[in-house]
Design a protein around this motif. Structure first.
Motif, PDB file in Angstrom:
ATOM      1  N   UNK A   1       0.849  -1.369  -0.081  1.00 16.87           N
ATOM      2  CA  UNK A   1      -0.074   0.078  -0.022  1.00 16.87           C
ATOM      3  C   UNK A   1       0.863   1.198   0.108  1.00 16.87           C
ATOM      4  N   UNK A   2       2.178   1.415   0.249  1.00 20.98           N
ATOM      5  CA  UNK A   2       2.917   2.297   0.500  1.00 20.98           C
ATOM      6  C   UNK A   2       3.490   2.763  -0.743  1.00 20.98           C
ATOM      7  N   UNK A   3       3.502   1.901  -1.973  1.00 22.34           N
ATOM      8  CA  UNK A   3       4.186   2.182  -3.160  1.00 22.34           C
ATOM      9  C   UNK A   3       3.517   2.853  -4.169  1.00 22.34           C
ATOM     10  N   UNK A   4       3.780   3.321  -5.330  1.00 29.00           N
ATOM     11  CA  UNK A   4       3.067   3.997  -6.225  1.00 29.00           C
ATOM     12  C   UNK A   4       1.961   3.322  -6.530  1.00 29.00           C
ATOM     13  N   UNK A   5       2.083   2.223  -6.814  1.00 31.70           N
ATOM     14  CA  UNK A   5       0.596   1.423  -7.221  1.00 31.70           C
ATOM     15  C   UNK A   5      -0.143   1.033  -6.385  1.00 31.70           C
ATOM     16  N   UNK A   6       0.173   0.736  -5.085  1.00 31.79           N
ATOM     17  CA  UNK A   6      -0.689   0.540  -3.921  1.00 31.79           C
ATOM     18  C   UNK A   6      -1.472   1.656  -3.592  1.00 31.79           C
ATOM     19  N   UNK A   7      -0.646   2.687  -3.643  1.00 35.80           N
ATOM     20  CA  UNK A   7      -1.558   4.045  -3.207  1.00 35.80           C
ATOM     21  C   UNK A   7      -2.465   4.415  -4.344  1.00 35.80           C
ATOM     22  N   UNK A   8      -2.379   4.212  -5.417  1.00 33.50           N
ATOM     23  CA  UNK A   8      -3.372   4.356  -6.570  1.00 33.50           C
ATOM     24  C   UNK A   8      -4.508   3.295  -6.410  1.00 33.50           C
ATOM     25  N   UNK A   9      -4.028   2.146  -6.023  1.00 32.60           N
ATOM     26  CA  UNK A   9      -5.151   1.048  -5.732  1.00 32.60           C
ATOM     27  C   UNK A   9      -6.115   1.696  -4.784  1.00 32.60           C
ATOM     28  N   UNK A  10      -5.625   2.020  -3.596  1.00 28.71           N
ATOM     29  CA  UNK A  10      -6.305   2.729  -2.467  1.00 28.71           C
ATOM     30  C   UNK A  10      -7.343   3.879  -3.275  1.00 28.71           C
ATOM     31  N   UNK A  11      -6.417   4.710  -3.793  1.00 28.53           N
ATOM     32  CA  UNK A  11      -7.537   5.946  -4.473  1.00 28.53           C
ATOM     33  C   UNK A  11      -8.575   5.500  -5.229  1.00 28.53           C
ATOM     34  N   UNK A  12      -8.192   4.452  -6.121  1.00 24.81           N
ATOM     35  CA  UNK A  12      -9.240   4.075  -7.266  1.00 24.81           C
ATOM     36  C   UNK A  12     -10.368   3.345  -6.432  1.00 24.81           C
ATOM     37  N   UNK A  13     -10.284   2.762  -5.362  1.00 24.02           N
ATOM     38  CA  UNK A  13     -11.227   1.654  -4.629  1.00 24.02           C
ATOM     39  C   UNK A  13     -11.985   2.750  -4.258  1.00 24.02           C
TER      40      UNK A  13
ATOM     41  N   UNK B   1      -3.811   7.378   3.672  1.00 28.21           N
ATOM     42  CA  UNK B   1      -5.111   7.698   3.811  1.00 28.21           C
ATOM     43  C   UNK B   1      -6.015   6.968   2.761  1.00 28.21           C
ATOM     44  N   UNK B   2      -7.150   6.591   2.846  1.00 25.41           N
ATOM     45  CA  UNK B   2      -7.824   5.783   2.130  1.00 25.41           C
ATOM     46  C   UNK B   2      -8.568   6.559   0.868  1.00 25.41           C
ATOM     47  N   UNK B   3      -7.513   6.943  -0.039  1.00 31.36           N
ATOM     48  CA  UNK B   3      -8.277   8.250  -1.209  1.00 31.36           C
ATOM     49  C   UNK B   3      -8.605   9.136  -0.561  1.00 31.36           C
ATOM     50  N   UNK B   4      -9.599   9.828  -1.033  1.00 31.74           N
ATOM     51  CA  UNK B   4      -9.965  11.464  -0.444  1.00 31.74           C
ATOM     52  C   UNK B   4     -11.093  11.225   0.458  1.00 31.74           C
ATOM     53  N   UNK B   5     -11.072  10.132   0.986  1.00 31.80           N
ATOM     54  CA  UNK B   5     -12.443   9.886   2.050  1.00 31.80           C
ATOM     55  C   UNK B   5     -12.088  10.503   3.387  1.00 31.80           C
TER      56      UNK B   5
END
Length: 341
Positions: free
Chosen positions: A10-22, A46-50
């Motif tokens: 979750x801390x990498x570039x792709x992992x962060x994007x996964x959280x954002x997109x979910x 942070x879980x996206x902008x929630x």
């Protein structure tokens, strides 16, 4: 009733994007957990902008029993250890690494292209996410293949530094800044200077002179789309932070004009056609960042072969090339197999 979802890496570039997109797509998750290595355990993300903060847990100590699906962005070495463990516990793994892509018992999925293939996930409880450059290309090729049957593809890629992770992006930034102030530039992540340069080399060299990245585009496209298509690729790293571009030359069995191709692509799932034959009437990597679509421009006839076309294809590699595709697989898995409620 929603799903219990794991994001590993979750801390990498792709992992962060996964959280954002979910979060952006309002994925029906009742519970979500962020995993990473011991170095990040205890930190929050942070879980996206929630506004919801997730406490990062150590993947080594995490018990996947009772969790529905796990989106992996942890690299092949760690995946080799943890994916079988999660799968055996009944948690379906959607893996972004290259480890399982060519495993005949693991479906390799781009939901707009081969959704039915996901039904084979039960053999290993693992689903593979394709290479970033492959994913956007097959989204463009699929509707054209259905219309006129593709015989051969020649593709040259222009791949951004983010495809090499945070280290790649940092090196591009640091080298660019160093050049402006006259400091020494030393390549670390890349084999040569990436700032103000292009490097015709991504991943390891193979015996035939191609690179592993080029090999991936060939074999993955065949597995996802059609094993009979002949493909040759040249993959190039360019000084762009985010967004992969591709120049694609296609030879068809049947006649297909540029105008017909434009009409097909205009209606194709996952595709955004932006093709005005004027200054600026096309999409560049800078413009695709943060978007879900695979953008197609510069569709034109190739007069050097019978039934040939050229096109330009651009997509956010951290999104459609990785995180978005993984989330779309999760959505597809939920609709077809893990229905809740």
């Amino acid at each position: 009733m929603g799903y219990r979802v794991v994001v590993a890496g979750a801390t990498g570039n792709v992992g962060r994007e996964m959280l954002n997109i979910l979060a952006e797509r309002e994925f029906p998750a009742d519970e979500i957990v962020a995993l990473a290595s011991s170095r990040s355990a205890g930190d929050t993300i942070e879980y996206g902008d929630t506004g919801k903060m997730l406490k990062i847990q150590n993947i080594e100590h995490f018990d996947p029993t009772g969790w529905d699906m796990a989106l992996f962005a942890i690299g092949s070495d760690a995946t080799k250890i943890h994916a079988p463990r999660f799968a055996a516990a009944g948690c379906v793994v959607i893996d972004n690494s290259s480890l399982y892509r060519m495993d005949p018992d693991v479906p390799l999925i781009v939901p707009e292209v081969n959704p039915d293939a996901i039904d084979g996930y039960t053999a290993r409880n693992i689903i593979a996410n394709p290479n970033c450059s492959t994913a956007q290309m097959v989204v463009a090729l699929k509707p054209l293949h259905d219309a006129a049957k593709i015989l051969r593809v020649v593709v040259s890629t222009y791949q951004s530094a983010s495809g090499a992770g945070k280290e790649g992006m940092d090196e591009l930034f640091e080298q660019s800044r160093a050049i402006f102030v006259g400091d020494q530039v030393e390549p670390r992540k890349f084999t040569k200077q990436i700032a103000f340069n292009v490097i015709p080399h991504i991943d390891k060299f193979l015996e035939d002179g191609s690179t592993k990245e080029e090999w991936k585009m060939v074999v993955e496209t065949k597995k996802i789309l059609d094993p009979k298509i002949k493909i040759t690729a040249t993959c190039v790293r360019v000084p762009v932070f985010v967004g992969h571009s591709e120049s694609i030359n296609i030879e068809f069995e049947n006649e297909l004009s540029a105008e017909e191709a434009q009409n097909i692509l205009r209606e194709a799932p996952g595709v955004m056609l932006v093709d005005k034959r004027e200054d600026g009437g096309y999409v560049t990597p800078v413009e695709c960042v943060g978007d879900y679509a695979t953008f197609i421009s510069r569709v034109r006839d190739d007069s050097t072969v019978d039934n040939g076309l050229n096109l330009w294809c651009v997509s956010d590699n951290l999104r459609k090339g990785a995180a978005l595709n993984a989330v779309q697989i999760a959505e597809l898995l939920g609709r077809r197999h893990l229905k809740k409620g």
